[in-house]
Design a protein around this motif. Structure first.
Motif, PDB file in Angstrom:
ATOM      1  N   GLU A   1     -14.418  26.351  12.922  1.00  0.00           N
ATOM      2  CA  GLU A   1     -14.996  26.637  11.689  1.00  0.00           C
ATOM      3  C   GLU A   1     -15.935  25.527  11.270  1.00  0.00           C
ATOM      4  OE1 GLU A   1     -14.107  28.168   7.388  1.00  0.00           O
ATOM      5  OE2 GLU A   1     -12.554  27.594   8.564  1.00  0.00           O
ATOM      6  N   GLY A  12     -19.945  25.789  11.123  1.00  0.00           N
ATOM      7  CA  GLY A  12     -20.854  25.665   9.863  1.00  0.00           C
ATOM      8  C   GLY A  12     -21.734  24.232   9.756  1.00  0.00           C
ATOM      9  N   ARG A  49     -27.634  28.464  -1.861  1.00  0.00           N
ATOM     10  CA  ARG A  49     -27.024  30.208  -1.347  1.00  0.00           C
ATOM     11  C   ARG A  49     -27.005  30.147  -0.022  1.00  0.00           C
ATOM     12  NH1 ARG A  49     -31.933  30.275  -3.428  1.00  0.00           N
ATOM     13  NH2 ARG A  49     -33.761  31.166  -2.170  1.00  0.00           N
ATOM     14  N   TRP A  89     -26.043  27.570   2.472  1.00  0.00           N
ATOM     15  CA  TRP A  89     -25.177  26.870   2.976  1.00  0.00           C
ATOM     16  C   TRP A  89     -24.025  27.613   3.445  1.00  0.00           C
ATOM     17  CZ3 TRP A  89     -24.040  21.958  -0.726  1.00  0.00           C
ATOM     18  CH2 TRP A  89     -25.464  21.493  -0.745  1.00  0.00           C
ATOM     19  N   GLN A 115     -20.146  28.249   4.198  1.00  0.00           N
ATOM     20  CA  GLN A 115     -19.031  28.001   3.320  1.00  0.00           C
ATOM     21  C   GLN A 115     -18.371  26.731   4.085  1.00  0.00           C
ATOM     22  OE1 GLN A 115     -18.334  29.214   0.423  1.00  0.00           O
ATOM     23  NE2 GLN A 115     -16.587  27.702   0.385  1.00  0.00           N
ATOM     24  N   LYS A 126     -19.645  23.424   2.536  1.00  0.00           N
ATOM     25  CA  LYS A 126     -19.600  23.091   1.077  1.00  0.00           C
ATOM     26  C   LYS A 126     -18.438  22.142   0.772  1.00  0.00           C
ATOM     27  CE  LYS A 126     -21.798  27.384  -0.132  1.00  0.00           C
ATOM     28  NZ  LYS A 126     -21.740  28.529  -0.790  1.00  0.00           N
TER      29      LYS A 126
END
Length: 124
Positions: A78, A82, A101, A103, A105, A108
């Motif tokens: 994951e 990302g 908006r 990016w 998850q 973050k």
């Protein structure tokens, strides 16, 4: 222009144990990122980005663009997905800036620093 993901392959979380772990957490994350990346972005491994308190660290850079350091990742699919997705958006951006908006998850809360592009001449 090419966007690079520079991956610290010496990063280790506090629970890393040389006696039981064959690879550092950075090596594990690097392998996952390399498997996820494609022609839009390039990867390279380095030994130490000096962010040891926030292992695992990566830098996302492109010539003439904003550069970012991200850290405190677990070596997971994951996280790797990302990081690569964000790098692809960085590559598609003229300045390297990606709207919040957009990016993924998984990245973050992992930003450590942002660097302005180097000047094209000796003038700041």
């Amino acid at each position: 222009m090419t966007t690079w993901i520079t991956i610290c392959d010496t990063c280790k979380h506090d629970d890393w144990d040389a006696a039981t772990d064959a690879q550092t957490h950075g090596e594990q994350l690097a392998a996952l990122i390399e498997a996820e990346a494609n022609g839009d972005v390039k990867t390279r491994r380095v030994s130490c980005l000096m962010g040891c308190t926030r292992a695992c660290n990566v830098a996302i850079q492109g010539e003439g663009k904003l550069a970012y350091t991200l850290g405190n990742f677990d070596p997971s699919e994951e996280a790797a997905a990302g990081i690569v997705e964000y790098a692809q958006k960085h590559a598609a951006s003229e300045t390297g800036q990606v709207p919040f908006r957009e990016w993924p998850q998984a990245i973050k809360g992992h930003f450590v620093t942002r660097h302005q592009p180097l000047p094209k001449s000796d003038q700041a």
